[in-house]
Enzyme design. Structure first.
Site, PDB file in Angstrom:
ATOM      1  N   TYR A 131      52.095  93.155 -77.069  1.00  0.00           N
ATOM      2  CA  TYR A 131      52.749  93.912 -75.995  1.00  0.00           C
ATOM      3  C   TYR A 131      52.260  95.360 -75.964  1.00  0.00           C
ATOM      4  O   TYR A 131      52.179  95.975 -74.900  1.00  0.00           O
ATOM      5  CB  TYR A 131      54.267  93.864 -76.160  1.00  0.00           C
ATOM      6  CG  TYR A 131      54.853  92.539 -75.731  1.00  0.00           C
ATOM      7  CD1 TYR A 131      55.130  92.283 -74.395  1.00  0.00           C
ATOM      8  CD2 TYR A 131      55.108  91.534 -76.653  1.00  0.00           C
ATOM      9  CE1 TYR A 131      55.647  91.073 -73.977  1.00  0.00           C
ATOM     10  CE2 TYR A 131      55.629  90.308 -76.259  1.00  0.00           C
ATOM     11  CZ  TYR A 131      55.892  90.083 -74.925  1.00  0.00           C
ATOM     12  OH  TYR A 131      56.393  88.876 -74.524  1.00  0.00           O
ATOM     13  N   GLU A 151      61.757  86.106 -77.684  1.00  0.00           N
ATOM     14  CA  GLU A 151      60.733  85.276 -78.325  1.00  0.00           C
ATOM     15  C   GLU A 151      60.978  85.150 -79.822  1.00  0.00           C
ATOM     16  O   GLU A 151      60.768  84.080 -80.401  1.00  0.00           O
ATOM     17  CB  GLU A 151      59.346  85.846 -78.016  1.00  0.00           C
ATOM     18  CG  GLU A 151      58.939  85.586 -76.568  1.00  0.00           C
ATOM     19  CD  GLU A 151      57.894  86.538 -76.039  1.00  0.00           C
ATOM     20  OE1 GLU A 151      57.198  87.188 -76.855  1.00  0.00           O
ATOM     21  OE2 GLU A 151      57.773  86.652 -74.800  1.00  0.00           O
ATOM     22  N   GLN A 200      49.062  73.941 -72.689  1.00  0.00           N
ATOM     23  CA  GLN A 200      50.378  73.331 -72.851  1.00  0.00           C
ATOM     24  C   GLN A 200      50.372  71.947 -72.214  1.00  0.00           C
ATOM     25  O   GLN A 200      49.943  71.799 -71.060  1.00  0.00           O
ATOM     26  CB  GLN A 200      51.477  74.198 -72.207  1.00  0.00           C
ATOM     27  CG  GLN A 200      51.740  75.506 -72.924  1.00  0.00           C
ATOM     28  CD  GLN A 200      50.652  76.551 -72.731  1.00  0.00           C
ATOM     29  OE1 GLN A 200      50.000  76.600 -71.681  1.00  0.00           O
ATOM     30  NE2 GLN A 200      50.437  77.380 -73.721  1.00  0.00           N
ATOM     31  N   TYR A 201      50.862  70.958 -72.970  1.00  0.00           N
ATOM     32  CA  TYR A 201      50.949  69.589 -72.461  1.00  0.00           C
ATOM     33  C   TYR A 201      52.362  69.064 -72.682  1.00  0.00           C
ATOM     34  O   TYR A 201      52.912  69.170 -73.784  1.00  0.00           O
ATOM     35  CB  TYR A 201      49.928  68.680 -73.160  1.00  0.00           C
ATOM     36  CG  TYR A 201      48.500  69.055 -72.861  1.00  0.00           C
ATOM     37  CD1 TYR A 201      47.952  68.809 -71.593  1.00  0.00           C
ATOM     38  CD2 TYR A 201      47.699  69.661 -73.813  1.00  0.00           C
ATOM     39  CE1 TYR A 201      46.640  69.175 -71.300  1.00  0.00           C
ATOM     40  CE2 TYR A 201      46.390  70.019 -73.527  1.00  0.00           C
ATOM     41  CZ  TYR A 201      45.865  69.774 -72.271  1.00  0.00           C
ATOM     42  OH  TYR A 201      44.572  70.138 -71.977  1.00  0.00           O
ATOM     43  N   GLY A 229      52.010  64.965 -63.121  1.00  0.00           N
ATOM     44  CA  GLY A 229      53.313  65.627 -63.203  1.00  0.00           C
ATOM     45  C   GLY A 229      54.404  64.714 -63.710  1.00  0.00           C
ATOM     46  O   GLY A 229      55.522  65.152 -63.986  1.00  0.00           O
ATOM     47  N   VAL A 243      56.558  73.898 -62.789  1.00  0.00           N
ATOM     48  CA  VAL A 243      55.240  74.164 -62.231  1.00  0.00           C
ATOM     49  C   VAL A 243      54.256  74.269 -63.379  1.00  0.00           C
ATOM     50  O   VAL A 243      54.447  75.067 -64.287  1.00  0.00           O
ATOM     51  CB  VAL A 243      55.233  75.482 -61.412  1.00  0.00           C
ATOM     52  CG1 VAL A 243      53.829  75.785 -60.929  1.00  0.00           C
ATOM     53  CG2 VAL A 243      56.192  75.369 -60.233  1.00  0.00           C
ATOM     54  N   PHE A 244      53.202  73.459 -63.373  1.00  0.00           N
ATOM     55  CA  PHE A 244      52.170  73.562 -64.403  1.00  0.00           C
ATOM     56  C   PHE A 244      51.315  74.785 -64.159  1.00  0.00           C
ATOM     57  O   PHE A 244      51.086  75.188 -63.016  1.00  0.00           O
ATOM     58  CB  PHE A 244      51.267  72.321 -64.396  1.00  0.00           C
ATOM     59  CG  PHE A 244      51.949  71.064 -64.911  1.00  0.00           C
ATOM     60  CD1 PHE A 244      53.132  71.135 -65.625  1.00  0.00           C
ATOM     61  CD2 PHE A 244      51.387  69.838 -64.695  1.00  0.00           C
ATOM     62  CE1 PHE A 244      53.753  69.997 -66.104  1.00  0.00           C
ATOM     63  CE2 PHE A 244      51.986  68.666 -65.167  1.00  0.00           C
ATOM     64  CZ  PHE A 244      53.173  68.754 -65.878  1.00  0.00           C
TER      65      PHE A 244
END
Length: 391
Positions: free
Chosen positions: A95, A137, A207-208, A274, A382-383
């Site tokens: 950050y 996080e 990411q899957y 999807g 949403v991917f």
């Protein structure tokens, strides 16, 4: 906390942001990745090439500026982004780097309009938002680390099984190399997977979605092989280079889109690959003995139908309702063309879970709203870089 003066200054810069448009974030990424190339191990370089990441970041910055005096409106976006960040193993020091390049980008593009007053306000606003993300996080990291079967950072997993699920989708069963348990997840969440394709100088993280119900000892993901023009470096690597026994690095499950079991009917709607988070929801609903469920799926052709037999077996076993649309070459029992809900009837008070390409979801949400379905009953994923499917 931000002062009233900071908020007023930020509001006054909205026209400046609008005039800069996505060029602001394109400049930001070029600046940051050239001066801090180590971040190329984190940021999806395919999204950089396509411009999707720049557009997503610009929209996020613009939304923050517009809602600077009503941050509660950003709660869902913050949660979604925080989960995505943990799957990239984003740390507080990242950050600091991002903040520096964001302020310098504003200075370089805004010129004389970027006064000391504007710099002070945007610096305060960025630090405030960064702290929100860092704290959230860390909560997620801590939860993952101390959950049964959980961990922090990456963990080595072995491919134990592979199966062709359609002409372009392969599923991978992953088990931890250490032989220990794996943490449960909420159906609809995803894994962060890290690999280094042979033609890449950088580690790549994607990411899957997890596509089965939690079992405590393995994970299943399904990956569609994308063409090069769609940024498919990682998917091609997984299809062409992974085999049973291959080892990859995996980050803990994450994601704010997940199935919530309620005492009400549920409708699952998906298209193409999807279907992957929806498949986890389907199996989870089966485990809890869901009484009333409707499953709607669309894809281009029969050869593109992901999890076809598996889904038919689960749906028929529980007496649920299923309809399928093939855009081309419909066979007996399937609808032809695009998914059309105008003649569908749905149970009252049902929850709707959607996942698929953004145009598909916008098309479906518009139909659902026209049918009188309340927006708060529609949940979607949403991917890729965050975008809204709202219409």
């Amino acid at each position: 906390m931000l002062s009233e003066h900071h908020i007023a200054v930020i509001k006054n810069t909205i026209p400046l942001l609008a005039s800069a448009g996505p060029e602001l974030t394109r400049h930001f990424y070029q600046r940051m990745l050239s001066q801090n190339p180590e971040l190329k191990h984190i940021f999806n370089l395919s999204h950089q090439k396509s411009g999707r990441q720049s557009v997503a970041l610009f929209e996020a910055i613009a939304a923050y500026a517009k809602n600077i005096d009503n941050l509660a409106a950003l709660t869902s976006a913050v949660e979604r982004i925080a989960h995505k960040h943990t799957s990239f193993n984003i740390k507080p020091e990242h950050y600091q780097i991002v903040g520096y390049h964001l302020i310098e980008t504003l200075r370089e593009l805004a010129g004389e309009a970027f006064t000391n007053e504007v710099e002070e306000a945007w610096t305060a606003a960025y630090l405030f938002l960064a702290e929100v993300f860092i704290q959230r996080e860390e909560q997620i990291y801590t939860h993952n680390e101390y959950s049964v079967g959980g961990w922090r950072g990456k963990r080595r997993f072995v491919v134990s099984q592979m199966q062709q699920e359609s002409q372009s989708v392969i599923s991978f069963i992953l088990v931890p190399e250490d032989g220990e348990a794996v943490m449960d997840y909420l159906p609809g969440q995803y894994l962060g997977v890290e690999v280094t394709p042979p033609d890449s100088n950088y580690r790549e993280i994607r990411q899957y979605s997890l596509c089965s119900a939690p079992n405590g000892h393995s994970y299943r993901i399904a990956v569609k092989k994308l063409a090069d023009e769609h940024g498919g470096a990682v998917s091609r690597f997984m299809h062409e280079h992974l085999d049973v026994g291959s080892v990859i690095d995996v980050y803990p499950p994450a994601g704010d889109f997940y199935y919530q079991e309620r005492n009400k009917p549920v409708v699952f709607i998906s298209a193409g690959v999807g279907v992957t988070p929806i498949q986890a929801m389907l199996h989870s609903a089966a485990k809890t003995g869901k009484a009333e469920l409707t499953y709607l799926y669309a894809c281009p052709t029969e050869a593109d139908h992901v999890f076809r037999q598996e889904t038919e077996d689960v749906v028929s076993k529980h007496g649920w309702r299923q309809q399928v649309w093939y855009e081309q070459g419909a066979i007996q029992g399937q609808n032809s063309g695009l998914m059309n809900l105008t003649e569908q009837t749905f149970p009252e008070q049902a929850d709707f879970y959607l996942c698929g390409p953004l145009p598909f979801m916008q098309h479906i949400i518009k139909q659902l709203l026209t049918l009188g379905i309340a927006s708060e009953s529609i949940h979607y994923e949403v991917f890729g870089p965050f975008a809204s499917a709202d219409v």
